[in-house]
Structure formats: C-alpha cells, structure tokens
Design an enzyme around this catalytic site. Structure first.
Site, PDB file in Angstrom:
ATOM      1  N   ASN A 197      38.182 -39.952 -23.752  1.00 59.08           N
ATOM      2  CA  ASN A 197      37.453 -38.686 -23.808  1.00 59.08           C
ATOM      3  C   ASN A 197      36.109 -38.766 -24.537  1.00 59.08           C
ATOM      4  OD1 ASN A 197      38.686 -38.958 -26.275  1.00 59.08           O
ATOM      5  ND2 ASN A 197      39.326 -36.830 -26.449  1.00 59.08           N
ATOM      6  N   GLU A 214      43.854 -42.625 -34.923  1.00 58.14           N
ATOM      7  CA  GLU A 214      43.747 -41.188 -34.688  1.00 58.14           C
ATOM      8  C   GLU A 214      44.434 -40.927 -33.362  1.00 58.14           C
ATOM      9  OE1 GLU A 214      42.983 -38.075 -33.080  1.00 58.14           O
ATOM     10  OE2 GLU A 214      40.866 -38.616 -32.974  1.00 58.14           O
ATOM     11  N   CYS A 248      41.325 -34.189 -28.855  1.00 61.48           N
ATOM     12  CA  CYS A 248      42.458 -34.193 -29.785  1.00 61.48           C
ATOM     13  C   CYS A 248      42.381 -32.998 -30.714  1.00 61.48           C
ATOM     14  CB  CYS A 248      42.507 -35.505 -30.554  1.00 61.48           C
ATOM     15  SG  CYS A 248      40.982 -35.850 -31.394  1.00 61.48           S
TER      16      CYS A 248
END
Ligand code: G3H
Length: 546
Positions: free
Chosen positions: A219, A314, A348
C-alpha cells in the site's frame, strides 16, 4: 471504467469500451445482497510504453521484464523466470519483474556486507549529502513513479504523486536528523553508581548493525521502503530491499533514483521474486543483521523464524474511533470518511471500527452516509476516491466479511456493490461483536459502526482486539480524552482526528499483534544502530574541580 458518484442511481459502470485497443471482454455474474451485478472486465492485450520505462529508467527494463539491482547494476535473473504484476483495475498483467534465485540472494548479501564496511567509514556529512541528492532525484521523477503506483496498486493519481513527494521529504529529514543524533554520543562517569570512585570514563556512540533487510507493503511501496532505507543508510548500514510483488516496479524506479545519486556499489540492492522461493531464505539469512517489515500476518511468522536480529514490525490494526456524546459530529463524519475510505480503506491506520454513543449514533450515521454518497468510485487514473482493491483475493475476503455481517443482521447503509476488484464504499450500522467485521481488518472500503451505551464499552471493545496500532477519540472534553487515550491499548491515540502514521517523523508503533518496536525517523535510526562503549580506566580517581 469511469468514475461514478457512489450515490448516483443512474450510475452505469458497464458502458465503457476502448476501441483503440484490442480487448477481450469477460462477463461474470455476481450475486450478493439485493443486487445482481454484471461485471464486464476489459482485458488489454497490447502493451503500451509509458513514461515509467523511458529516459533515466530505460536501463532498468529489458524486453518486458524489469531487472533487479545489485552491485550497482541492473541485472536479469539466471532463473529466466519472471513474476507477473496484475493491474488491480484491468486485472491483466501490467508489468513483469525478475524471479531471483536463492543463489542470487546469497551474492546480493555478500556484496552488501562488503559495501557496508566501507560505507561505515564514510563521513556522516557525506552520507547525508548523498541522501539529499537521492531525495531530489526522486521528487524530480515523481510523475513516472506515481504512474507505476497507479498501475500496480490502483492508488489514486494524486495520492500516488503525494506518496513520492512525501518519500523525498522523508529521505531528506533522515539525512538531517541523522547528522544530529548520530553526531552525538554520551559521556558517563563511574562515581554516580554506589561504591565507585571517578576512575572510569565511558564514551558511547551509535554504530551500524550491518545489512538491513527492508520489506515494505503493497500500500506504500515507495514511502514505506524509504522509511527503512533512509534511516538504515544514514546510520551506516547497507540495505537489501525486497519489494512487495504489487508495488515492485515503483520500488525499482525509486532504487534507480538512489543509483543516479551515486551511492557506492553494492550498498543498496533490490531483489524481486516469489515469496515462496526467496522470502524465508532472505528473512532467515545469516548475513542479515536487521529486519524492518511492514505488512500483515507474515510478520508474525518472520519474527518467529528470524533469529537473533533486531526486528521492526508493523503488522496492521483494527483502529477504533470512539465517539462521545459531546463530539463535533461534522468533524467526526469528515474523519470517518478520510480515515475509513481513503485509498479504499487499504491503510493499516484506517478507521476500522466506529464505536459511537447510542444517543448520537443516528445523527452521525446520517452525516457519514451523506458524505459516502459523494465519494467518487472508479479508476485511479481519474483520481477517484474509491478505486479497485489490490487483488481479487482481497476483494473476495472483503466480500466475505460483508456477507457475514449481512447474515448476522447488520444494517447496510448502502447497497453492496462490486465490479471485479472495485468495491463500493459501505457503512455497516448496528454491527455486533458476533460479526467478523467487528474484529477483522477488511483492508477495504467497509466501515462498521457499533453503537455503545458507555465509554467503558467502547474502550473494552478496542482493548479486546488482538491489534493495538492506533485509535482515536472524539470529544470536546480534553480531560476525558486524555483518560480514554491512556485506557486504550494502542501505540497511538489521536484526539479529534482520524488515525494516521504521519507526519513521518512522529513515533509510530503498535502494541500486541500490531508490531514490534517503534518507527518514525528518529526511532528508526536508533533501531538500526547499536551502542558501542569505550571505557577509559584511570589509575587514580580524577574529579573535575572547576
Ligand atoms: O498502512 C500502513 C501505513 O503505515 C499507514 O500510513 O497513516 O500515512 O496512511 P498512513
């Protein structure tokens, strides 16, 4: 595919045919919810040369396959194989990249080791100078790189340009921050600890780790690559980049910008290929001294296999948005739209569950619905708000969550619609904890609303999640906001704004399954270094007398 306002009743998404290109049309029938949606997908078989493959980027491609980068050169893999990158909008092959072998990975890491030793001896100011140069070159070539993002990951055109510019700024900030924080160490004296005289002087400095492996997600393939590359390089490490398949070509272009800036041979490498062939091989490679990964569950598997190397992970979130009775509902609605639907929810840090006090829920849902109706749905080239999600499997997963919510009685504020990978924005009201959407991360344009009767209920839902990335709370009462922020088990809480990672120098971290360590420029530089101490032992105690 044309852009359509999502509330438009006469929207016709099926009328477009491009007669200038050879097309094969596939028709699928898609049933779910109250609608029967006919999907027509155009398959483009003719490849056009884009600006992403010309000029300074000409050398990174041969035939129709992009090369990988090692030893300061662009190379073809000896495997003779390539990996196809599917354009999420057309659902046809857009690009191809090399399928590198394990043997090639070994060579890349060997070169990285050699280059790093020399780089660690390169003055800090010189490292910074090269990073500034790379940042300028990257920004100069924002258009062709953004074009790759549009084609590979269907990111809206303007956001794609923003990602590249933001990345250039991030690299420059790394250079500036690096010369400051790496230019300083500590001086300690021994007599501050009980039982000691001042006979020992301790000098500390930050030294590089060695070879850093960077694995960014689809992304933000450019931005989340440079958020690892910048800190690694300024700190004196070498860097091996393994881009996500979707986003790999944008990454290769970005790497060419570093190449053009004149970094030493072997210092930066970029290997492409199948995760099944080189994924574990890279992350378990004994030559790798640090892994910085952003992505999904794979990160948990990596952290179990990686061994004794520092990890920065992450891994996503289920960011809750808690809305109190005194909140400014227009502000909340705007932030749910921005936080829940930008890049079609594929962030996210997206708002992934709204927990709103029952007394203001109707009013909030109405305001959000009015804004959802204005979202432009369509292709990224037309800079639509909602664009196709990254893959068919992702679209199927999102649809599964919607179906589950439907079966269990959620209120669909909009009709569920899907064409190929394009899913229309959807607000689900009256979601209950027994629905999958209450807990799972859709990574798509679906936002669930859970009505709560107390703030404690909202905090409880937020903390019951396996994730703990970010959260947000909307209220005019700052005292309440602070108490709620402290009670939320997340790495960051935003007060009166949607979750977000940026600005890129802010600390960014997740609790629980959301990650390991903290990012943000300063934290990343520190994470990619080790402390080295030198202790001077004096024969007799010495006190500075002034
Ligand atoms: O998808 C994960 C990113 O770190 C989110 O970044 O908040 O800038 O969209 P963002």
């Amino acid at each position: 595919m044309h852009a359509i306002k999502c509330g438009s009743p006469s929207s016709n998404i099926y009328s477009h045919t491009n007669t200038s290109r050879k097309t094969i049309q596939h028709t699928h029938t898609h049933t779910f919810s109250h609608t029967v949606v006919e999907i027509r997908v155009e398959r483009e078989n003719l490849k056009s040369v884009s600006m992403a493959e010309t000029g300074v980027f000409e050398e990174i491609i041969e035939g129709d396959v992009f090369k990988y980068y090692t030893d300061g050169e662009w190379k073809k893999s000896t495997s003779g194989k390539s990996v196809a990158i599917i354009n999420p909008t057309t659902r046809t092959t857009q690009y191809k990249v090399q399928a590198c072998t394990q043997e090639e990975v070994n060579k890349v890491i060997e070169s990285s080791k050699i280059a790093q030793r020399q780089w660690a001896k390169t003055p800090l100011w010189k490292r910074a100078e090269l990073l500034h140069k790379a940042a300028a070159i990257l920004k100069e070539h924002k258009a062709p790189i953004a074009e790759c993002l549009v084609k590979e990951i269907a990111k809206p055109a303007k956001d794609s340009v923003t990602e590249v510019v933001r990345s250039g700024d991030l690299i420059s900030y790394c250079a500036e921050e690096g010369v400051r924080i790496l230019g300083e160490g500590k001086f300690l004296v021994s007599d501050s600890f009980p039982g000691n005289e001042r006979t020992k002087y301790c000098l500390t400095s930050k030294i590089p780790l060695g070879v850093v492996l960077a694995i960014p997600p689809f992304n933000y393939p450019v931005n989340l690559a440079v958020s690892k590359i910048g800190p690694a390089l300024i700190a004196g490490n070498s860097l091996v980049l393994k881009p996500p398949t979707q986003g790999a070509v944008a990454c290769l272009h970005m790497v060419q910008c570093f190449h053009l800036a004149g970094f030493p041979t072997g210092l930066i490498s970029c290997v492409t290929g199948k995760g099944s062939e080189i994924g574990d091989f890279l992350t378990m490679h004994p030559g790798v001294n640090c892994i910085s990964f952003t992505g999904g569950d794979t990160g948990i598997a990596i952290s179990k296999k990686a061994g004794m190397v520092p990890l920065q992970m992450e891994l996503g979130g289920k960011d809750a948005c808690i809305v109190l009775e005194d909140a400014d509902l227009d502000l909340v609605a705007a932030n749910i739209i921005k936080g829940g639907f930008s890049y079609s929810g594929q962030r996210c840090t997206a708002v992934k569950v709204v927990l709103v006090m029952e007394s203001v829920a109707d009013a909030l849902v109405e305001k959000v619905n009015a804004k959802v109706a204005k979202l432009k749905v369509g292709p990224p080239e037309e800079d639509c708000d909602i664009t196709p999600v990254v893959s068919e499997s992702s679209a199927n997963f999102i649809e599964g969550l919607a179906k589950d919510a439907k079966t269990k009685g959620a209120t669909f504020c909009q009709e569920y619609r899907r064409e190929g990978n394009l899913i229309w924005p959807l607000l689900l009201d009256n979601v209950r904890p027994d629905m999958r959407i209450a807990w799972e991360e859709p990574f798509g344009p679906i936002v669930p609303v859970i009505r709560i009767n107390s703030v404690e209920e909202g905090i409880h839902h937020c903390n019951a999640s396996n994730f703990g990335l970010q959260g947000c709370v909307f209220t005019k009462d700052i005292n309440k906001a602070i108490l709620i922020s402290d009670a939320m088990e997340t790495g960051t809480v935003q007060i009166n704004s949607a979750p977000a990672r940026g600005p890129d120098h802010f600390p960014f971290q997740g609790l629980k399954d959301s990650g390991i360590g903290s990012q943000g420029i300063t934290n990343s530089i520190n994470m990619m270094t080790k402390i080295k101490s030198t202790v001077i032992n004096l024969p007799t105690p010495s006190y500075t007398m002034g």
